[in-house]
Design a protein around this motif. Structure first.
Motif, PDB file in Angstrom:
ATOM      1  N   ARG A 115       1.066   8.902  -6.378  1.00  0.00           N
ATOM      2  CA  ARG A 115       0.524  10.264  -6.343  1.00  0.00           C
ATOM      3  C   ARG A 115       1.576  11.315  -6.658  1.00  0.00           C
ATOM      4  O   ARG A 115       1.245  12.448  -7.006  1.00  0.00           O
ATOM      5  CB  ARG A 115      -0.077  10.543  -4.957  1.00  0.00           C
TER       6      ARG A 115
ATOM      7  N   ASN B 273      -6.187  12.530  -5.115  1.00  0.00           N
ATOM      8  CA  ASN B 273      -5.971  11.825  -3.847  1.00  0.00           C
ATOM      9  C   ASN B 273      -6.989  10.705  -3.612  1.00  0.00           C
ATOM     10  O   ASN B 273      -7.193  10.273  -2.471  1.00  0.00           O
ATOM     11  CB  ASN B 273      -6.024  12.807  -2.673  1.00  0.00           C
ATOM     12  N   ASP B 274      -7.605  10.251  -4.681  1.00  0.00           N
ATOM     13  CA  ASP B 274      -8.601   9.185  -4.558  1.00  0.00           C
ATOM     14  C   ASP B 274      -7.931   7.900  -4.052  1.00  0.00           C
ATOM     15  O   ASP B 274      -7.126   7.290  -4.749  1.00  0.00           O
ATOM     16  CB  ASP B 274      -9.255   8.942  -5.922  1.00  0.00           C
ATOM     17  N   GLN B 275      -8.276   7.501  -2.844  1.00  0.00           N
ATOM     18  CA  GLN B 275      -7.656   6.322  -2.238  1.00  0.00           C
ATOM     19  C   GLN B 275      -8.215   5.023  -2.797  1.00  0.00           C
ATOM     20  O   GLN B 275      -7.570   3.977  -2.717  1.00  0.00           O
ATOM     21  CB  GLN B 275      -7.857   6.356  -0.709  1.00  0.00           C
TER      22      GLN B 275
ATOM     23  N   ARG C 183      -7.482   0.858   4.546  1.00  0.00           N
ATOM     24  CA  ARG C 183      -7.429   1.659   3.327  1.00  0.00           C
ATOM     25  C   ARG C 183      -6.106   2.396   3.134  1.00  0.00           C
ATOM     26  O   ARG C 183      -5.490   2.281   2.082  1.00  0.00           O
ATOM     27  CB  ARG C 183      -8.596   2.661   3.259  1.00  0.00           C
ATOM     28  N   THR C 184      -5.641   3.193   4.082  1.00  0.00           N
ATOM     29  CA  THR C 184      -4.407   3.961   3.906  1.00  0.00           C
ATOM     30  C   THR C 184      -3.264   3.325   4.689  1.00  0.00           C
ATOM     31  O   THR C 184      -3.474   2.681   5.721  1.00  0.00           O
ATOM     32  CB  THR C 184      -4.573   5.412   4.380  1.00  0.00           C
TER      33      THR C 184
ATOM     34  N   ILE D 233      -5.950   3.362  -5.233  1.00  0.00           N
ATOM     35  CA  ILE D 233      -4.788   2.796  -4.534  1.00  0.00           C
ATOM     36  C   ILE D 233      -5.157   1.442  -3.931  1.00  0.00           C
ATOM     37  O   ILE D 233      -4.407   0.461  -4.037  1.00  0.00           O
ATOM     38  CB  ILE D 233      -4.300   3.754  -3.425  1.00  0.00           C
TER      39      ILE D 233
ATOM     40  N   ASN E 190      -0.783  13.863   2.934  1.00  0.00           N
ATOM     41  CA  ASN E 190      -0.193  12.526   3.102  1.00  0.00           C
ATOM     42  C   ASN E 190       1.275  12.512   2.685  1.00  0.00           C
ATOM     43  O   ASN E 190       1.726  11.652   1.932  1.00  0.00           O
ATOM     44  CB  ASN E 190      -0.972  11.489   2.282  1.00  0.00           C
TER      45      ASN E 190
ATOM     46  N   THR F 248       0.836  -1.211   0.000  1.00  0.00           N
ATOM     47  CA  THR F 248       0.000   0.000   0.000  1.00  0.00           C
ATOM     48  C   THR F 248       0.866   1.254   0.000  1.00  0.00           C
ATOM     49  O   THR F 248       0.599   2.214  -0.744  1.00  0.00           O
ATOM     50  CB  THR F 248      -0.933   0.014   1.231  1.00  0.00           C
TER      51      THR F 248
ATOM     52  N   GLU G 109       0.968   4.099  -2.968  1.00  0.00           N
ATOM     53  CA  GLU G 109       0.618   5.499  -2.669  1.00  0.00           C
ATOM     54  C   GLU G 109       1.641   6.467  -3.242  1.00  0.00           C
ATOM     55  O   GLU G 109       1.335   7.649  -3.454  1.00  0.00           O
ATOM     56  CB  GLU G 109       0.500   5.693  -1.153  1.00  0.00           C
TER      57      GLU G 109
END
Length: 679
Positions: A139, A150-152, A376-377, A155, A292, A132, A136
């Motif tokens: 970006r 920044n649509d997660q 998710r992140t 990702i 982020n 992950t 990321e």
């Protein structure tokens, strides 16, 4: 009984001796986890302290100083210099360490189980966090950012696809791909070092971080908003140290020790480079506006951003592969140490060290995917990461103390070493506990589930062993001799083979004699009783024979290392040929066969299936343990698959498992007058 060395010794690892190839393999196998730490360590430290607006030079220098000294104390001194000496015939890891010291105390099984469960939990989180974080980094590429911003969600989708692909290829083996891991990781660490030098050269004042004063100062500074709990993020820099020890058997201690200096220099240079970049830009509005923010990607020249993200993704996949392979090895060792139920193990490659466990692979994939979907992140995942590995390190330190004492090390030195690392790791553990409610509960939950299964299995084995109903074998030899000569009883099989849990002191489980004489008289030419003993050495392949002064009873004790497949059918074929060749066993010529001159008869393997008897008077706790164990056993691999008997003639016989005293029943016969009155 006499022990005979098995002729067909399987090939051991050939890269454990010091060599250029061994050093290269070590880079690909051992350092995947620790090598991807620069992707998220500084990001976590800066983000949890309030972001770029809260930074100042003392904070940055102190943070890098803490990273440097953590790598030095825990990774270099504890693992590279001390723990690597605690090898079990070339094998490392917490279970190998346990086998070296378990004679010291029966309670040492406790830290081994806790440490093993925590390490397996860490193996679930590593692929999710590293992949992950790497994705990321996309970006930072203008083309990607212009399309997705920044649509997660994108990702998450890309990460899930990569993780699915990673776990899907495990069934085919990774031997060919694995050979490329070394050169790729060598280039990755070189890339880390070069990126670090590019930025570090712009602010050489970062060299101050080598002074531990700045590390201590940061822990006491008001600029550090987390206080002691910042160590929870600092610890992420050394999470791969335990994996380094676990992979000892793949590459050898000398190759690890020769490659580690280069690895550490590259890691430190990269952390210094990230610190220098932060010091140069932390006041600029542009840097403060980045959402982020990840210093690892931001410090790269724009033209190398695409290369950096691609490289980071490949490194993350390799790190994940190392953790997955390590999980397979760890589970395999736990099974053979009777700490976990038997699971199907497949060897897709040419090496005994390369294995694939379908059930573990499926569970890891589901758990990793669920973590990615839920958290998710990478920022949220980092909160769950590191807590479990501090527990493993503490348990390893505990076992290392007993190892040092066992090896005759000065008690004062052993106490000082254990006290020092114990205090350091307890501090890291306490600082990581704050992560519990921010995601650490996931790692703890996974570890507790694994530990619960281990505890049930271990305790269940003890209950059964304590209540085993055994009889004197020699007392039944005359009956067995009469049975095999009794022509009134039809021939059951030429060779009848029983898999027995132990063969010691002329004692054998009563259920085996019951099966031969009572359940259905089994007339045969030869009765085999086979026991498999897993040795502390990883690659042992030996056997002992005791024919009890007969020519129709063969007791075979197979001594197999904890990393050797238990292909009993193959081993028995060799044993019977050896016995016939020496004249200790009569030949068994076959009239009807597709193999001309065949002198070995047919075999049937009898496997006893146990069900807990209702008449057993166990206390409530032990009954729950045994019911849970038998329930787990029903979902584990079958004994025929475990012992390599899939293509043999196998018969299951169910017997009641009676543990403890039998519950008495009291029935009263009705009187005749009472019966007549009801008519």
């Amino acid at each position: 009984m006499r022990r005979i060395r098995k002729v067909s010794e399987q090939k051991k690892h050939t890269v454990t001796k010091l060599s250029a190839a061994g050093v290269m393999v070590a880079m690909g196998v051992v350092y995947g986890d620790i090598g991807t730490s620069p992707l998220y360590v500084m990001k976590a430290i800066v983000g949890d302290n309030g972001g770029m607006k809260s930074l100042n030079p003392d904070f940055v220098i102190g943070a890098v100083s803490l990273i440097f000294w953590t790598l030095t104390l825990l990774t270099t001194i504890k693992y590279v210099l001390i723990a690597l000496n605690a090898d079990n015939h070339g094998e490392g890891g917490i279970f190998s360490l346990y086998t070296l010291v378990r004679k010291g105390s029966k309670y040492l099984i406790v830290p081994a189980m806790i440490g093993g469960a925590a390490l397996l939990a860490d193996g679930v989180l590593t692929p999710a966090v590293t992949v992950t974080t790497a994705i990321e980094g996309l970006r930072g590429i203008p083309l990607f950012y212009d399309q997705f911003g920044n649509d997660q969600q994108i990702i998450v989708v890309i990460t899930l696809v990569i993780i699915l692909g990673l776990f899907s290829v495990q069934r085919f083996g990774t031997e060919i791909v694995g050979k490329a891991f070394g050169p790729i990781m060598f280039l990755w660490f070189t890339f880390l070092g070069v990126m670090g030098i590019i930025n570090f050269s712009q602010d050489l004042s970062v060299i101050r971080a080598l002074n531990p004063y700045y590390a201590v100062q940061l822990l006491l500074s008001p600029d550090n908003k987390l206080g002691l709990f910042i160590l929870g993020n600092i610890f992420l820099a050394t999470t791969g140290a335990e994996a380094l020890y676990s992979d000892l058997g793949h590459v050898g201690k000398q190759n690890i020790r020769m490659s580690w200096p280069y690895i550490k220099v590259c890691l430190v240079l990269n952390y210094f480079g990230q610190a220098a970049w932060l010091l140069n830009v932390y006041k600029t509005p542009e840097a403060q506006a980045i959402e982020n923010l990840n210093p690892f990607f931001q410090m790269m020249p724009k033209g190398l951003m695409m290369v950096g993200v691609g490289f980071a993704t490949i490194a993350a996949v390799i790190a994940s592969q190392a953790l997955i392979s390590g999980s397979f090895t760890l589970v395999s060792e736990a099974i053979k140490l009777k700490l976990l139920p038997r699971l199907k193990i497949i060897y897709p490659g040419n090496s005994i060290g390369q294995m694939y466990i379908p059930a573990v692979n499926l569970i890891l994939w589901l758990a990793c995917s669920l973590i990615v979907i839920t958290f998710r992140t990478s920022t949220h995942m980092e909160a769950a990461y590191g807590l479990s590995i501090t527990v493993t390190m503490l348990m390893t330190t505990t076992l290392l103390y007993f190892y040092l004492i066992q090896k005759g090390t000065s008690h004062l030195f052993a106490h000082l070493i254990t006290l020092f690392f114990g205090v350091v790791e307890i501090i890291f553990f306490v600082s990581s506990v704050v992560k519990f409610f921010h995601g650490g509960f996931v790692a703890v939950g996974i570890a507790l589930v694994i530990l619960a299964v281990m505890t049930i299995w271990e305790r269940g084995n003890i209950i059964q062993e304590n209540a085993a109903d055994e009889v004197c074998f020699s007392e039944y030899i005359p009956q067995i001799d009469l049975l095999r000569k009794d022509s009134r009883v039809p021939m059951y099989q030429t060779n009848v083979v029983f898999m027995v849990p132990n063969l010691d002191n002329d004692r054998i489980g009563k259920q085996f004699m019951y099966s031969i004489l009572d359940k259905r008289p089994k007339r045969a030419m030869v009765y085999w009783f086979v026991n498999v003993e897993v040795t502390d050495e990883p690659f042992t392949q030996e056997y002992e024979i005791d024919m009890m002064e007969t020519d129709f009873i063969v007791q075979v004790k197979l001594f197999l290392g904890f990393r050797i497949r238990q292909d009993v059918n193959v081993y028995i074929r060799q044993v019977i040929h050896d016995l016939m060749k020496s004249g200790r066993l009569a030949k068994q010529p076959q009239s009807y066969t597709i193999t001309p001159g065949r002198e070995v008869g047919d075999f049937q393997f009898i496997l006893i299936k146990e069900e807990l008897s209702n008449v057993t008077t166990l206390n409530r706790w032990d009954r729950q343990i045994m019911q849970a164990k038998l329930a787990i056993k029903r979902h584990a691999t079958s004994p025929e698959n475990w012992f390599g008997l899939e293509y043999s003639d196998v018969k299951y016989e169910t017997i009641p498992l009676i543990i403890g005293e039998t519950r008495k029943t009291w029935l009263k016969e009705r009187s005749q007058s009472f019966s007549e009155s009801n008519e």
